[in-house]
Enzyme design. Structure first.
Site, short mmCIF file in Angstrom:
data_model
loop_
_atom_site.label_atom_id
_atom_site.label_comp_id
_atom_site.label_asym_id
_atom_site.label_seq_id
_atom_site.Cartn_x
_atom_site.Cartn_y
_atom_site.Cartn_z
CD GLU A 266 -0.28 -7.55 1.05
OE1 GLU A 266 0.58 -6.06 1.23
OE2 GLU A 266 -1.71 -7.90 0.55
CG ASN B 280 -1.15 -15.03 0.20
OD1 ASN B 280 -1.69 -15.71 -0.76
ND2 ASN B 280 -1.92 -13.65 1.17
CG HIS C 45 -6.74 -8.39 -4.68
ND1 HIS C 45 -7.53 -8.93 -4.17
CD2 HIS C 45 -5.31 -8.92 -3.29
CE1 HIS C 45 -8.10 -8.76 -3.07
NE2 HIS C 45 -5.84 -9.78 -2.66
CD GLU D 250 -5.33 -11.84 0.67
OE1 GLU D 250 -6.07 -10.93 -0.43
OE2 GLU D 250 -4.48 -11.57 0.98
CG ASP E 36 -10.41 -8.59 -5.42
OD1 ASP E 36 -9.50 -8.94 -6.51
OD2 ASP E 36 -10.49 -8.71 -4.06
#
Ligand code: G3I
Length: 321
Positions: A135, A176, A212, A240, A242
């Site tokens: 990030e 990432n 995400h 990750e 979702d």
């Protein structure tokens, strides 16, 4: 082999999940994780606040438990990618002794290198990939003003990757981030950073797209964007995944979510250098989402009772097609 990972392996991908020690007391959930997934990312246990809570004091207790679980899982699932290690350099879940801005540039470089030496050194040779830097960007593509950026400057990224390569030369090294799924300023910044860093010889091997996402609002350019990343010569991993929705879920939102999961899995399958997909938990009951986005949740392929949702079936269909 069975489960999602076995299907993914037929497409030369893995299908992974975030999991951690605090979920292992749920035996049914643990069994589901081991049966369906071939790769584990520790959801929290390899973060700085856990691994080096005070300067020079390292704690690998929980990390080791997750790693052993992933290794055991490798044997049962024949996975190509049993462990992604998350994460070495991140502004969040950073203990206050690092983040309080008390270090000079020279000191913080040494603190960062020492952290990488110890954490990546402890697990040397085990993880398939490390999230070395997590990030680093703001939404507009500028660098996030973290303690690392403000104190060291942009070169903290080069230093971190070079150090990680020295310490664990076999692992793929990833940068990432979230909201780098579709094209946009943040994706462009990521692509430019990786392109320029690699020209300078900085060992970045993989871009992690956290993914995400929000039901019904997927970017339309996911495949093109991940392909543009892959064209740099790096691997792409969906790290990750979702896809959240307003809660409670209903038949319509669950159907849209299923379609959205299929879109993401298909995008990875369409990009030959996209190595696999990791969901950020398996069951809605353990998702981070409701705590952070009030009124939203139900973002994962299994519901609160560990029953597969339409999203699960959509993933299976995409992997079988
Ligand atoms: O460990 C403490 C525990 O001692 C305490 O009793 C409990 C009370 O709330 O908190 C526990 O810590 C929580 C930790 O998760 C472990 O469960 C923190 O409060 C909580 O904030 C923390 O949330 C994690 C979050 O990262 C922190 O930023 C989520 O579980 C985790 O899913 C989430 O993961 C991040 C990725 O690392 C990076 N990308 C985004 C993603 C979602 O935010």
């Amino acid at each position: 082999p069975k489960g999602l990972d076995a299907l993914a392996q037929r497409k030369r991908r893995y299908f992974g999940v975030a999991f951690d020690v605090n979920r292992m007391s749920d035996a049914a959930y643990t069994q589901l994780i081991l049966a369906q997934f071939g790769q584990i990312t520790a959801e929290n246990s390899l973060k700085w606040e856990t691994t080096e809570p005070s300067r020079g004091v390292f704690n690998f207790t929980n990390g080791d438990i997750v790693v052993k679980t992933a290794q055991r899982n490798k044997m049962s699932c024949q996975s190509i990618a049993p462990l992604r290690a998350h994460t070495l350099v991140w502004h969040s879940q950073l203990p206050s002794w690092v983040g309080n801005g008390n270090f000079t540039k020279k000191e913080l470089i040494s603190v960062m290198k020492n952290h990488i030496n110890n954490v990546a050194g402890h697990y040397r040779g085990v993880p398939y990939a490390w999230d070395v830097v997590n990030e680093a960007f703001n939404e507009d593509g500028s660098f996030r003003q973290t303690v690392f950026y403000s104190t060291i400057g942009e070169e903290y990224i080069d230093i971190a990757f070079k150090q990680a390569r020295l310490v664990d030369p076999k692992a793929l090294l990833a940068i990432n981030d979230y909201n780098i799924d579709g094209q946009g300023p943040k994706s462009t910044a990521m692509i430019n950073l990786v392109k320029n860093a690699r020209k300078r010889g900085v060992p970045i091997d993989q871009i992690g797209a956290q993914a995400h996402l929000v039901v019904g609002t997927l970017p339309t350019t996911i495949r093109e964007n991940w392909q543009a990343m892959a064209n740099l010569g790096v691997w792409v991993a969906v790290t990750e995944l979702d896809i959240r929705m307003p809660t409670p879920a209903n038949a319509t939102s669950l159907a849209q979510q299923a379609a959205d999961y299929k879109t993401v899995v298909n995008a990875c399958l369409a990009v030959s250098r996209c190595v696999g997909v990791t969901v950020w938990g398996a069951s809605d009951k353990y998702s981070w989402v409701p705590e952070v986005f009030s009124g939203e949740g139900a973002p994962l392929p299994y519901d609160d009772n560990l029953a597969p949702k339409p999203a699960y079936n959509a993933i299976v269909q995409a992997l079988k097609a």
